[in-house]
Motif scaffolding. Structure first.
Motif, PDB file in Angstrom:
ATOM      1  N   LYS A 367       0.815  -1.210   0.000  1.00 29.80           N
ATOM      2  CA  LYS A 367       0.000   0.000   0.000  1.00 29.80           C
ATOM      3  C   LYS A 367       0.852   1.267   0.000  1.00 29.80           C
ATOM      4  N   PHE A 368       2.122   1.099  -0.206  1.00 28.61           N
ATOM      5  CA  PHE A 368       3.098   2.181  -0.258  1.00 28.61           C
ATOM      6  C   PHE A 368       3.227   2.899   1.093  1.00 28.61           C
ATOM      7  N   GLN A 369       3.057   2.129   2.140  1.00 29.69           N
ATOM      8  CA  GLN A 369       3.282   2.647   3.488  1.00 29.69           C
ATOM      9  C   GLN A 369       4.695   2.276   3.912  1.00 29.69           C
ATOM     10  N   ALA A 370       5.422   3.238   4.475  1.00 31.64           N
ATOM     11  CA  ALA A 370       6.809   3.012   4.878  1.00 31.64           C
ATOM     12  C   ALA A 370       6.870   2.396   6.267  1.00 31.64           C
ATOM     13  N   LYS A 371       7.840   1.483   6.451  1.00 30.41           N
ATOM     14  CA  LYS A 371       8.032   0.801   7.724  1.00 30.41           C
ATOM     15  C   LYS A 371       9.523   0.680   8.026  1.00 30.41           C
ATOM     16  N   LEU A 372       9.896   0.970   9.268  1.00 26.24           N
ATOM     17  CA  LEU A 372      11.291   0.808   9.675  1.00 26.24           C
ATOM     18  C   LEU A 372      11.587  -0.672   9.881  1.00 26.24           C
ATOM     19  N   SER A 373      12.810  -1.071   9.533  1.00 24.28           N
ATOM     20  CA  SER A 373      13.193  -2.473   9.676  1.00 24.28           C
ATOM     21  C   SER A 373      14.624  -2.578  10.208  1.00 24.28           C
ATOM     22  N   ASP A 374      15.050  -3.813  10.409  1.00 19.29           N
ATOM     23  CA  ASP A 374      16.415  -4.165  10.832  1.00 19.29           C
ATOM     24  C   ASP A 374      16.784  -3.538  12.174  1.00 19.29           C
ATOM     25  N   PHE A 375      16.417  -4.226  13.237  1.00 21.97           N
ATOM     26  CA  PHE A 375      16.684  -3.752  14.593  1.00 21.97           C
ATOM     27  C   PHE A 375      17.887  -4.454  15.218  1.00 21.97           C
ATOM     28  N   GLY A 376      18.786  -4.940  14.367  1.00 17.58           N
ATOM     29  CA  GLY A 376      19.939  -5.678  14.854  1.00 17.58           C
ATOM     30  C   GLY A 376      20.902  -4.871  15.687  1.00 17.58           C
ATOM     31  N   LEU A 377      20.888  -3.536  15.550  1.00 15.95           N
ATOM     32  CA  LEU A 377      21.795  -2.687  16.329  1.00 15.95           C
ATOM     33  C   LEU A 377      21.071  -1.912  17.421  1.00 15.95           C
ATOM     34  N   SER A 378      19.792  -2.149  17.586  1.00 14.26           N
ATOM     35  CA  SER A 378      18.990  -1.334  18.496  1.00 14.26           C
ATOM     36  C   SER A 378      19.455  -1.474  19.946  1.00 14.26           C
ATOM     37  N   LYS A 379      19.229  -0.405  20.698  1.00 15.78           N
ATOM     38  CA  LYS A 379      19.535  -0.363  22.123  1.00 15.78           C
ATOM     39  C   LYS A 379      18.304   0.134  22.873  1.00 15.78           C
ATOM     40  N   VAL A 380      18.037  -0.471  24.016  1.00 15.03           N
ATOM     41  CA  VAL A 380      16.913  -0.057  24.840  1.00 15.03           C
ATOM     42  C   VAL A 380      17.439   0.708  26.050  1.00 15.03           C
ATOM     43  N   MET A 381      16.906   1.895  26.251  1.00 10.00           N
ATOM     44  CA  MET A 381      17.286   2.718  27.392  1.00 10.00           C
ATOM     45  C   MET A 381      16.199   2.671  28.459  1.00 10.00           C
ATOM     46  N   ASP A 382      16.606   2.522  29.712  1.00  9.42           N
ATOM     47  CA  ASP A 382      15.636   2.580  30.794  1.00  9.42           C
ATOM     48  C   ASP A 382      15.046   3.978  30.885  1.00  9.42           C
ATOM     49  N   LEU A 383      13.893   4.068  31.511  1.00  9.83           N
ATOM     50  CA  LEU A 383      13.183   5.350  31.573  1.00  9.83           C
ATOM     51  C   LEU A 383      13.987   6.431  32.278  1.00  9.83           C
TER      52      LEU A 383
END
Length: 513
Positions: A367-383
């Motif tokens: 539908k030509f909607q953009a989506k982010l991909s590839d979370f292999g380098l992602s980091k989660v920060m605590d609140l």
């Protein structure tokens, strides 16, 4: 009536003392079957052999294993005997039954099948004759370990759908010939060869380690490795669609008809990427994030299964010769991507920093909607964290210079990378122009034009000047602020707001023109 289910899997060998027997009996068909015992005590036989529905027919033929089975009518019974034999070896580490065990099991099988199976050739697989007939699985590994490891790799695609038997068998047969050649026994070589040739397409190479033991509980589906290989036609090159941080990506179709993208990760090098993506993506859902549908962890390889975005990635649309994006399409892609990033940065359980925002990681669905991909380098920060320290990771041209200096991971690094993507949407240029005598970053080109150039000089020629100058200027200034000093960068919420304003301006512009 007692009902039992027998599961046999081919195993990529771990470097440990325990060696799965299925590596030895790799010709055993590896599917799950349910067998039934009627009026027969299982205690009379050390094997779990039951009564499949195929035995109820008057002519229970499943092939004669290339002459190894004396009577072709015994083929089906022989197949299931091998299933049970391999299952026992996985636990007892003994390959063949002794003469007493063999006799008891044949009696059980006679009663179960209702026909005499004593002439089927099972006696050839009885221990006590010396030589390899008395091998344990440990003996096999000690004597043939390296060869069997190579056999494992050669035979992965054996019997796969769409692959001719001759093509799939050649490497397998060469390895088997190497294994038995030391015995200088031509008949054994030919016997093994014909056994392989008689295998049908139901044979499937899989793994016994499908427990996903390193993964914490997630909401996505555990998918069998058999399903993965079937979906991608055994990772056929014709299904290759891209390269991620940790591995190649293939398109495929699951048995339920869902079109998927499958990332193949070699475990010894990128298992951290696999675990990070499963943990990051399995619990989150957003229209502008590629959905992780399932995963599979084998002994030395892992798979991540995503929804398939049929229109490829943004890089293909920006730099492909035969593809063109209209101005409003570029704005919509920017808005979609920004919303996905905003969702990550404001995730209730902690900010998720993507760390690799770039056109190849922005996918476009049907539908030509953009989506982010590839979370292999992602980091989660605590609140309660403003940053987390980490080694510098990312793609050249998109990495925040301040992150390179401080090694501090925080949302502003993603904002910088997104600013580069905005500049590319405007200009159609690479992040670093390598066509010039000296490589020039896109940010430097943009800032030089902002000090005395014109919009037309920076705009992508493919746009053919069909855009609102006001909206273009708004996005251009937004991109410069995203790639400016950290303290002056906007939040993703502000980015989304300004992009939506540019879109509204452009819509009004189009309605007038």
């Amino acid at each position: 009536m007692d009902k039992f289910t027998l599961n046999i899997h081919f195993s990529n060998r771990k470097k440990s003392k325990q060696v799965p027997f299925s590596s030895v009996f790799s010709f055993v068909s590896l599917t799950t079957i349910s067998l039934f015992l009627t009026q027969v005590s299982a205690s009379d036989c050390v094997l779990d052999i039951y009564h499949p529905s195929s035995w109820n027919t008057s002519d229970f033929v499943a092939g004669n294993w290339g002459g190894f089975v004396n009577n072709s009518n015994c083929g089906s019974v022989f197949d299931d005997y091998l299933y049970a034999l391999a299952q026992r070896a996985n636990h007892a580490q003994k390959i063949f039954l002794n003469s007493t065990e063999q006799k008891n099991c044949l009696l059980v099988m006679n009663n179960t099948v209702g026909k005499d199976v004593s002439g089927c050739g099972f006696e050839k697989l009885t221990s006590g004759g010396g030589g390899c007939s008395d091998f344990s699985t440990r003996d096999v590994y000690d004597n043939l370990g390296n060869t069997l490891n190579m056999l494992d790799e050669d035979c992965k695609l054996f019997g796969s759908p769409g692959v001719s038997g001759a093509k799939a068998c050649s490497a397998c047969l060469r390895r088997w010939e190497e294994i038995v050649a030391s015995a200088d026994n031509v008949s054994e070589i030919e016997k093994t060869k014909t056994m392989y040739k008689s295998l049908n397409s139901s044979v499937y190479w899989t793994t016994s380690d499908n427990s996903c033991s390193t993964i914490e509980e997630t909401s996505c589906l555990r998918i069998s490795i058999k399903e993965v290989y079937l979906a991608t036609n055994n990772l056929d090159l014709s299904n290759f669609i891209g390269q991620g941080v940790a591995g190649k990506v293939y398109k495929g179709t699951l048995s339920n008809g869902h079109h998927v993208a499958v990332k193949h990760i070699i475990k010894d090098r990128h298992v951290d990427t696999f675990i990070r993506e499963v943990r990051s993506l399995s619990h989150i859902r957003h229209p502008n994030l590629v959905s992780l549908l399932g995963y599979c962890e084998a002994v030395d390889e892992c798979f991540l299964v995503y929804e398939l975005c049929h229109n490829g990635n943004l890089s293909e649309w920006l730099f492909g010769k035969d593809k063109t994006l209209l101005w409003v399409q570029r704005l919509q892609i920017a808005i979609d991507s920004a919303k996905g990033l905003l969702f990550l940065h404001t995730y209730p359980e902690g900010c998720i920093v993507h760390r690799d925002i770039k056109p190849t990681n922005i996918l476009i669905d049907a539908k030509f909607q953009a989506k982010l991909s590839d979370f292999g380098l992602s980091k989660v920060m605590d609140l309660d964290q403003s940053y987390v320290s980490s080694e510098v990771r990312g793609t050249l041209g998109y990495v925040d210079p301040e992150y390179r200096r401080s090694h501090h991971v925080n949302p502003s690094g993603d904002v910088y990378s997104f600013g580069i993507v905005l500049l590319q949407l405007l200009s159609g240029q690479r992040a670093i122009n390598l066509d010039l005598s000296r490589a020039i970053p896109l940010t430097k080109m943009a800032r030089s034009l902002s000090n005395g150039g014109t919009i037309e000089e920076f705009a992508d020629a493919k746009l053919e000047r069909e855009y609102s100058s006001e909206a273009f200027d708004l996005v251009f200034k937004l991109a410069l602020s995203c790639t400016g000093l950290k303290q002056q960068r906007p939040s993703m919420k502000q980015v989304v707001s300004r992009l939506e304003k540019a879109f509204d301006i452009s819509t009004q512009f189009n309605s007038v023109t």
